[in-house]
Write a protein that holds these residues in place. Structure first.
Motif, PDB file in Angstrom:
ATOM      1  N   ASN A 179     -59.493   8.260 -22.188  1.00 48.64           N
ATOM      2  CA  ASN A 179     -60.498   8.170 -20.777  1.00 48.64           C
ATOM      3  C   ASN A 179     -61.006   6.767 -20.494  1.00 48.64           C
ATOM      4  O   ASN A 179     -61.704   6.355 -19.774  1.00 48.64           O
ATOM      5  N   TYR A 180     -60.389   5.703 -21.484  1.00 49.07           N
ATOM      6  CA  TYR A 180     -60.927   4.338 -21.151  1.00 49.07           C
ATOM      7  C   TYR A 180     -59.716   3.280 -20.959  1.00 49.07           C
ATOM      8  O   TYR A 180     -58.580   3.558 -21.432  1.00 49.07           O
TER       9      TYR A 180
ATOM     10  N   GLN B  43     -63.760  -2.924 -22.353  1.00 49.13           N
ATOM     11  CA  GLN B  43     -63.677  -1.506 -22.329  1.00 49.13           C
ATOM     12  C   GLN B  43     -64.370  -1.223 -20.870  1.00 49.13           C
ATOM     13  O   GLN B  43     -65.310  -1.249 -20.505  1.00 49.13           O
TER      14      GLN B  43
ATOM     15  N   ASN C 197     -64.679   2.151 -17.685  1.00 52.04           N
ATOM     16  CA  ASN C 197     -64.251   3.759 -17.624  1.00 52.04           C
ATOM     17  C   ASN C 197     -63.827   3.914 -16.222  1.00 52.04           C
ATOM     18  O   ASN C 197     -63.985   2.918 -15.136  1.00 52.04           O
TER      19      ASN C 197
ATOM     20  N   ALA D  63     -63.048   6.877 -14.236  1.00 48.62           N
ATOM     21  CA  ALA D  63     -63.294   8.244 -13.660  1.00 48.62           C
ATOM     22  C   ALA D  63     -63.134   7.916 -12.018  1.00 48.62           C
ATOM     23  O   ALA D  63     -62.540   8.780 -11.376  1.00 48.62           O
ATOM     24  N   MET D  64     -63.347   7.149 -11.671  1.00 53.25           N
ATOM     25  CA  MET D  64     -63.648   6.777 -10.151  1.00 53.25           C
ATOM     26  C   MET D  64     -62.220   6.610  -9.708  1.00 53.25           C
ATOM     27  O   MET D  64     -61.901   6.250  -8.206  1.00 53.25           O
ATOM     28  N   MET D  65     -61.351   6.072 -10.402  1.00 50.77           N
ATOM     29  CA  MET D  65     -59.908   5.521 -10.102  1.00 50.77           C
ATOM     30  C   MET D  65     -58.768   6.113 -10.928  1.00 50.77           C
ATOM     31  O   MET D  65     -58.090   5.367 -11.643  1.00 50.77           O
ATOM     32  N   PRO D  66     -58.729   7.134 -10.989  1.00 49.63           N
ATOM     33  CA  PRO D  66     -58.032   8.005 -12.053  1.00 49.63           C
ATOM     34  C   PRO D  66     -56.409   7.557 -12.032  1.00 49.63           C
ATOM     35  O   PRO D  66     -55.767   7.565 -13.102  1.00 49.63           O
TER      36      PRO D  66
ATOM     37  N   PHE E  24     -67.525  -0.238 -15.149  1.00 52.22           N
ATOM     38  CA  PHE E  24     -66.801   0.988 -14.355  1.00 52.22           C
ATOM     39  C   PHE E  24     -65.735   0.361 -13.272  1.00 52.22           C
ATOM     40  O   PHE E  24     -66.307  -0.641 -12.402  1.00 52.22           O
TER      41      PHE E  24
END
Lengths: 340, 355, 80
Positions: free
Chosen positions: C15-16, C27, C29, C31-34, C48
């Motif tokens: 997930n990173y 590194q 994240n 999650a907002m742009m899968p 992010f």
């Protein structure tokens, strides 16, 4: 001098500075082994024979964490910092004192590495460590190791600072912000990886080469440590009837420093350097001076970045690439990473 | 954008003749700083006035929030994780910087993820993250709560002071205290919200607005586009940052915000309470809400006499017009947050404005 | 609350992702742009990814502003 490896005791134990015999011997044996027999004071002070006349004398303390970083460590920093403080005065660095404050529990292996790098730095700069002292503080009362170095420099030919005039050029000896950003990006919560290194280096060679060739055209020199280039330029112009104008496109900054500064919202012109000198020189010799600097390994990115004028007396300003101008004030507080 | 083109457009802006005075507001604090830092503001024609808006989340944070933060940290011996921006902001009686100097465990983080990592690495300590910011940062703060839940962390919570920008601009315009001809709209907030939520500037108040990025070329083209709309008397909100901003924004991010937060009224320094302008943690996630997890009553709020940050954030006065500016109030001795925050209008003026 | 930097995705693991700009990797994240992929250009804010950058849009915008300038230049050249 073979560095001994088989240390029975791994850590510095209490009862040293206060004459704890066993550990005291071990420490001084190691220091003498690495830094030379006279780096530990036998009697109450070292005796130096210096030709009469003026000397430069300086002192600084080093408490950087982490103590090891890409491009150097606290030991190399301590030696070069004092060497550079003497060299920018036009003096030839000659003798250094080195006093250490060690925290109980600090491991010998790291201590040895730092002593070795101090020895190597002193060797490269051509200075002798002639006196020193060691104290140990209880665990938790210090942070592994603190180093204070004082230095004496000899004035070979009378070099004093000349009056700065409009039209004089502003020169830097290389890329800005390398040291400060290297240290900051090592902090555990910042996960940046890059092959950025501290610029920690002795500048006495470079400076003496410049002075030898252009003795009359150096108006001012200072190493741009804490507070970076902007602080040095503000110190020069404060209260004067001239201003320092620099051009953004001419200022050498490495890609990695630009990248991390963008991410953290920092300005590289305020970030600490440990191997950069700012020189104010008369205009006709500025190009010549930069060429001399470029031939030295620590000056290959030297550049003229601006000049002294009278646009904003007493102030420093920068011309951005689109032709706009903004002030570069003296910032008193240390920059913090920010996101807005 | 090609540098030569940027320089040409910079000249166009510099030589732009404006028949009468034009007053535009840049809402976002980062715009305030970047207009100065890039030198674009230095190119402005004489009668183009740039007004600083309430878009610096540190500046608009009321004293009551930091008073509560300090009270909780003292009472529950918690570690505070915060962005560097909040460190020097004065609260009613102190500031995080002063508390840190007195031994309070306050750690500066670059990302909310670092605060989460801190909680994992210190299982026996309570970690509270100061969740400040607008739509750009709110999804990040929602994600770390969802991650904390997934990892089953019990020692992590956030003290939310998140705010929404369109309601604040709406409140500003309805108060109608200061003449604003048009808006430079925050680009990165709009990356999350999209263009649509800003239509009210044109539909409700008949003024043009331009969504702009933060590089020199974004600022120049943003201002030129806004001046063109004003000249043609066109009240529309256009998107000049299409590389990053979509019409509907970032649906994933909006859904993430909505999962963890719900909209609520919020207290803004200088603007008072604005309905529908804040984000509060939903009940399902209340165990990560430091306000609920750590009840505390801070001492009564005290405002600094003479501090006019409120008027400044409403664009009524500019920093030099504040009686304290560069006298009692300076970076060394900041009275109000507009001087403390590097994005605050007074800090930008103090640094870059040539008296 | 708006410091966001254009970066390029160099690696995705679990997930990173790893994003890079100016030779600096970090590194992030997503999650907002899968649906990001390697070599995507993205906007990174406080660790992010908040959006994917539309390079085609960037070119179009540059062209429109080049035309904008060309028209202005022609107008100035016209005799007053």
């Amino acid at each position: 001098m073979e560095e001994s490896k088989d240390r029975a005791i791994k850590k510095i134990l209490p009862g040293h500075g206060s004459g704890g015999k066993l550990m005291n011997d071990m420490i001084s044996v190691m220091i003498k082994e690495i830094l030379g027999k006279d780096s530990i004071q036998i009697d109450d002070s070292a005796v130096l024979d210096i030709a009469s006349g003026k000397i430069a004398f300086t002192t600084d303390s080093y408490t950087v964490t982490p103590i090891f970083f890409p491009g150097g460590d606290i030991g190399k920093l301590a030696v070069n910092g004092t060497v550079n403080d003497l060299a920018v005065m036009g003096a030839v660095p000659a003798f250094l004192s080195c006093s250490l404050i060690l925290e109980e529990g600090f491991d010998f292996e790291s201590f040895e590495k730092i002593l070795i790098s101090m020895r190597d730095a002193a060797g490269e700069a051509g200075v002798k460590i002639v006196t020193g002292d060691t104290k140990v503080v209880p665990n938790g009362k210090g942070d592994k190791i603190y180093i204070n170095t004082s230095g004496i420099g000899i004035f070979k030919n009378e070099v004093q600072r000349r009056e700065i005039k409009k039209g004089d050029k502003i020169i830097v000896s290389g890329t800005l912000g390398d040291h400060g950003i290297t240290i900051m990006s090592l902090r555990n919560d910042l996960r940046f990886s890059s092959d950025l290194k501290s610029d920690c280096a002795p500048l006495n060679g470079l400076i003496s080469e410049v002075i030898a060739k252009y003795p009359e055209s150096i108006k001012f020199m200072r190493d741009a440590t804490r507070g970076g280039l902007a602080s040095v330029l503000n110190e020069i112009t404060a209260g004067k009837d001239y201003s320092a104008g620099i051009t953004e496109d001419d200022i050498p900054v490495s890609e990695e420093v630009k990248g991390i500064c963008n991410l953290l919202g920092l300005d590289p012109l305020y970030v600490a350097n440990e191997g950069k000198v700012v020189i104010i020189a008369s205009p006709e010799d500025a190009d010549g001076i930069v060429n001399v600097m470029k031939s030295n390994q620590y000056g290959k990115d030297s550049a003229i970045i601006g000049e002294i004028d009278s646009l904003y007396p007493g102030k420093v300003y920068i011309k951005t690439f689109i032709g706009g101008k903004r002030l570069l004030p003296l910032l008193i507080e240390e920059q913090l990473p920010r996101i807005c | 954008m090609d540098r030569e083109l940027v320089k040409k457009l910079a000249d166009v802006l510099k030589n732009r003749k404006l028949p009468e005075e034009v007053r535009i507001m840049e809402v976002c604090g980062t715009h305030t700083a970047e207009f100065f830092r890039t030198g674009v503001k230095d190119l402005f024609p004489e009668n183009l006035i740039l007004i600083d808006g309430p878009g610096c989340p540190v500046c608009v944070t009321p004293n009551s929030y930091l008073d509560l933060v300090i009270e909780i940290a003292k009472k529950y011996n918690a570690i505070l994780a915060t962005f560097g921006d909040m460190i020097k902001v004065p609260s009613s009686y102190s500031s995080l910087a002063k508390e840190k100097a007195d031994g309070m465990d306050i750690r500066i983080v670059y990302s909310p993820l670092d605060a989460l990592r801190m909680a994992e690495e210190n299982p026996d300590r309570e970690i509270i993250f100061l969740s400040v910011g607008f739509e750009t940062t709110a999804p990040a703060e929602a994600i770390i709560i969802m991650e904390a839940e997934k990892k089953g962390l019990t020692n992590f919570s956030i003290l939310s002071c998140n705010k929404l920008t369109p309601p604040a601009v709406d409140a500003l315009l309805s108060a109608d205290e200061v003449r604003i001809d048009g808006f430079i709209i925050p680009g990165h907030v709009s990356t999350i919200t999209g263009r649509e939520p800003w239509n009210f500037i044109a539909d409700k108040y008949g003024k043009p607005g331009v969504i702009s990025g933060f590089e020199a070329h974004d600022l120049i083209t943003g201002v030129l586009a806004l001046l063109d709309l004003l000249e043609k008397r066109e009240a529309v909100v256009t998107n000049e940052y299409k590389t990053a901003v979509r019409e509907k924004g970032n649906p994933n991010a909006l859904k993430i915000i909505d999962t963890v937060f719900e909209i609520c009224p919020a207290e803004w320094r200088g603007l008072g309470e604005i309905p529908g302008s804040g984000l509060r943690i939903r009940d399902e996630y209340s165990r990560f809400d430091a306000k609920k997890k750590f009840p505390a009553t801070p001492p009564p709020v005290k405002e600094h006499a003479g501090c006019r940050c409120g008027d400044l954030l409403r664009g009524i006065i500019t920093p030099p017009e504040c009686p304290l500016f560069d006298k009692v109030c300076s970076p060394e001795n900041a009275v109000g947050p507009c001087m403390v925050s590097s994005e605050g209008p007074c800090s930008a003026y103090y640094k870059y404005w040539r008296r | 609350m708006c410091l966001a930097i254009p970066m390029t995705i160099t690696k995705i693991d679990g997930n990173y992702a790893i994003a890079m700009a100016n030779g600096v990797e970090t590194q992030v994240n997503f999650a907002m742009m899968p649906d990001i992929k390697i070599n995507d250009k993205v906007l990174v804010h406080a660790g992010f990814i908040i959006e994917k950058l539309d390079e085609e849009q960037a070119r179009e915008i540059e062209e429109t502003w080049a035309e904008y300038y060309a028209i202005l230049e022609k107008e100035e050249v016209k005799p007053a």
